[in-house]
Design an enzyme around this catalytic site. Sequence first.
Site, short mmCIF file in Angstrom:
data_model
loop_
_atom_site.label_atom_id
_atom_site.label_comp_id
_atom_site.label_asym_id
_atom_site.label_seq_id
_atom_site.Cartn_x
_atom_site.Cartn_y
_atom_site.Cartn_z
N SER A 1 -51.03 6.03 -76.83
CA SER A 1 -51.24 7.48 -76.75
C SER A 1 -50.97 8.12 -75.39
O SER A 1 -50.94 9.34 -75.28
CB SER A 1 -52.68 7.80 -77.18
N GLY B 1 -49.08 7.44 -71.16
CA GLY B 1 -48.36 6.63 -70.19
C GLY B 1 -47.24 5.80 -70.78
O GLY B 1 -46.41 6.28 -71.57
N ASP C 1 -61.07 0.52 -81.33
CA ASP C 1 -61.08 -0.39 -80.18
C ASP C 1 -60.14 -1.57 -80.43
O ASP C 1 -60.44 -2.45 -81.24
CB ASP C 1 -62.52 -0.87 -79.95
N ALA C 2 -59.02 -1.59 -79.71
CA ALA C 2 -57.99 -2.61 -79.93
C ALA C 2 -58.51 -4.03 -79.71
O ALA C 2 -57.94 -4.99 -80.23
CB ALA C 2 -56.81 -2.36 -78.99
N LEU D 1 -52.24 -1.70 -72.98
CA LEU D 1 -53.61 -1.20 -72.81
C LEU D 1 -53.94 -1.02 -71.34
O LEU D 1 -53.59 -1.86 -70.51
CB LEU D 1 -54.62 -2.17 -73.42
N TYR E 1 -47.64 -4.58 -63.27
CA TYR E 1 -47.18 -4.06 -61.98
C TYR E 1 -47.39 -5.17 -60.95
O TYR E 1 -48.38 -5.90 -61.02
CB TYR E 1 -47.99 -2.80 -61.59
N TYR F 1 -53.82 -4.60 -55.25
CA TYR F 1 -53.29 -4.74 -56.62
C TYR F 1 -52.82 -6.18 -56.89
O TYR F 1 -53.54 -6.99 -57.44
CB TYR F 1 -52.17 -3.71 -56.90
N VAL G 1 -47.64 8.01 -61.92
CA VAL G 1 -48.93 8.65 -62.21
C VAL G 1 -49.27 8.52 -63.69
O VAL G 1 -48.53 9.01 -64.55
CB VAL G 1 -48.88 10.16 -61.88
P1 NAD Z 1 -52.66 4.86 -69.65
O1 NAD Z 1 -54.02 5.06 -69.10
O2 NAD Z 1 -51.69 5.98 -69.52
O3 NAD Z 1 -52.74 4.45 -71.21
C1 NAD Z 1 -53.62 3.46 -71.66
C2 NAD Z 1 -53.58 3.37 -73.17
O4 NAD Z 1 -54.51 2.35 -73.59
C3 NAD Z 1 -53.97 4.65 -73.91
O5 NAD Z 1 -53.13 4.83 -75.02
C4 NAD Z 1 -55.41 4.36 -74.39
O6 NAD Z 1 -55.79 5.08 -75.56
C5 NAD Z 1 -55.29 2.88 -74.67
N1 NAD Z 1 -56.57 2.16 -74.70
C6 NAD Z 1 -57.43 1.95 -73.66
N2 NAD Z 1 -58.48 1.21 -74.09
C7 NAD Z 1 -58.27 0.95 -75.40
C8 NAD Z 1 -58.99 0.24 -76.39
N3 NAD Z 1 -60.15 -0.38 -76.12
N4 NAD Z 1 -58.47 0.20 -77.65
C9 NAD Z 1 -57.31 0.83 -77.96
N5 NAD Z 1 -56.57 1.50 -77.05
C10 NAD Z 1 -57.06 1.57 -75.79
O7 NAD Z 1 -52.10 3.54 -68.96
P2 NAD Z 1 -50.67 3.11 -68.37
O8 NAD Z 1 -50.68 3.40 -66.91
O9 NAD Z 1 -49.59 3.59 -69.23
O10 NAD Z 1 -50.81 1.52 -68.48
C11 NAD Z 1 -50.34 0.78 -69.59
C12 NAD Z 1 -49.95 -0.60 -69.10
O11 NAD Z 1 -48.86 -0.46 -68.17
C13 NAD Z 1 -51.08 -1.32 -68.36
O12 NAD Z 1 -51.05 -2.68 -68.66
C14 NAD Z 1 -50.70 -1.11 -66.89
O13 NAD Z 1 -51.21 -2.10 -66.04
C15 NAD Z 1 -49.18 -1.17 -66.98
N6 NAD Z 1 -48.47 -0.59 -65.81
C16 NAD Z 1 -48.82 0.64 -65.33
C17 NAD Z 1 -48.17 1.13 -64.20
C18 NAD Z 1 -48.52 2.48 -63.60
O14 NAD Z 1 -48.14 2.75 -62.46
N7 NAD Z 1 -49.18 3.34 -64.34
C19 NAD Z 1 -47.13 0.38 -63.59
C20 NAD Z 1 -46.76 -0.83 -64.16
C21 NAD Z 1 -47.45 -1.32 -65.26
#
Ligand code: NAD
Length: 392
Positions: free
Chosen positions: A50, A52, A111-112, A139, A225, A235, A275
């Site tokens: 939903s 990112g 809850d996944a 997640l 990351y 990190y 972000v």
């Molecule tokens: P985000 O916060 O934008 O999205 C997180 C998602 O997880 C949402 O859809 C939320 O509803 C879902 N979620 C959280 N808890 C849940 C649960 N218990 N059950 C079901 N759904 C659940 O996060 P993001 O930044 O897009 O991160 C996603 C992945 O990408 C992570 O593993 C993160 O480490 C990785 N990542 C992020 C970045 C960054 O800079 N943002 C960089 C590289 C990798």
Amino acid sequence: MVIKPKVRGFICTTAHPTGCAKHVQEQIDYVKTKTTTQEGPKNVLVIGCSNGYGLASRITAAFGCKANTLGVMFEKEPSERRTASAGWYNTVALEKAAKAEGLYAESLNTDAFSAEAKDQVIAKIKENMGKVDLIVYSLGAPRRKDPVSGEVYSSTLKPIGQSVTRKNLNTDTREVSEITLEPASEEEIFNTVKVMGGEDWEMWIDALMQADVLAEGVKTTAYTYIGKELTWPIYGGATIGKAKEDLDRASKEINQKLAGALHGASFVSVLKALVTQSSSAIPVMPLYISALYKVMKEQGTHEGCIEQIFGLFTEQLYSASDLNLDNVGRIRMEDNELAANVQEKVAEIWTQVTTDNLDELTDFAGYQAEFFKLFGFGFEDVDYEADVDPVV
Ligand code: NAD
């Protein structure tokens, strides 16, 4: 209701349905301007769909590959008096747009980490998709209830071994000051791996395999990351980095299971810092990202979630050429971020930045604009004085 942003620390507690729909549409439009000749996935499960990177994955699959998508998310529903969380509105908009194109798109707000979520997803796949050929695990969660023991684990964002003092930006007050983070205990490291490591990803794949809902040639990827010196102590080399290392272990295990009769494959994909709701909660990251945006925008190499994920699909996961993997077997999408000339410039900004020169030296304005967009705010053609129904 007239909906305005209400920021509390690093989170905005309101979201705008019309703005969130715009944000989703912007990403759909981006994907639609691109043409892909390669075969993409046809039936996709996105766990964390939903916001990112997960949302961008779902948009790329649906609008770039014409795939049916099933999503799992954990979002706040709206009421007459309270807005939903942004992910709820994003998902409503995505489902509407996908259905308008004749694509199956359904989402489960559950809850996944639970066994029930896996059962519900399997039932939906059987009913509507038959089998899935891509599973994206995206997640970003602060805690996890172990479905077997019932114990609840919380993740921590702390260094390992010794305390770390680093420049930090308070995005609320715009102040740059130093923070000291104390080292994590063994238990905190263990708990973080339990939440953000690969155990649940493996549980998903095991459950889907057992239910015989994985298609021949199935692929799965989880996102990570890594970063370099500036962010390493908080990190890559910290509690969250340990959890991410566990994804590499899990990916190997999953790969072995999928490679057999299914001829499938598993990958950890390394993405760039940007972000999102998750990254804005990590100490030091907002300042690093603000400096990084400044440098990458100047160089013309800046990318957001949708550009990164579209690249992942077309240049790697579904490219006609061989996969370009690192020595651990991961897909790397953040070469431009880690390039020496980018990291050197960010480090230069880092040593000079203060509260007074923040706007001059970094792209905090860009950071903030993107942050508000995550909640549906700041779109030029949305009337933020209008009365809107939060219940959609
Ligand atoms: P985000 O916060 O934008 O999205 C997180 C998602 O997880 C949402 O859809 C939320 O509803 C879902 N979620 C959280 N808890 C849940 C649960 N218990 N059950 C079901 N759904 C659940 O996060 P993001 O930044 O897009 O991160 C996603 C992945 O990408 C992570 O593993 C993160 O480490 C990785 N990542 C992020 C970045 C960054 O800079 N943002 C960089 C590289 C990798």
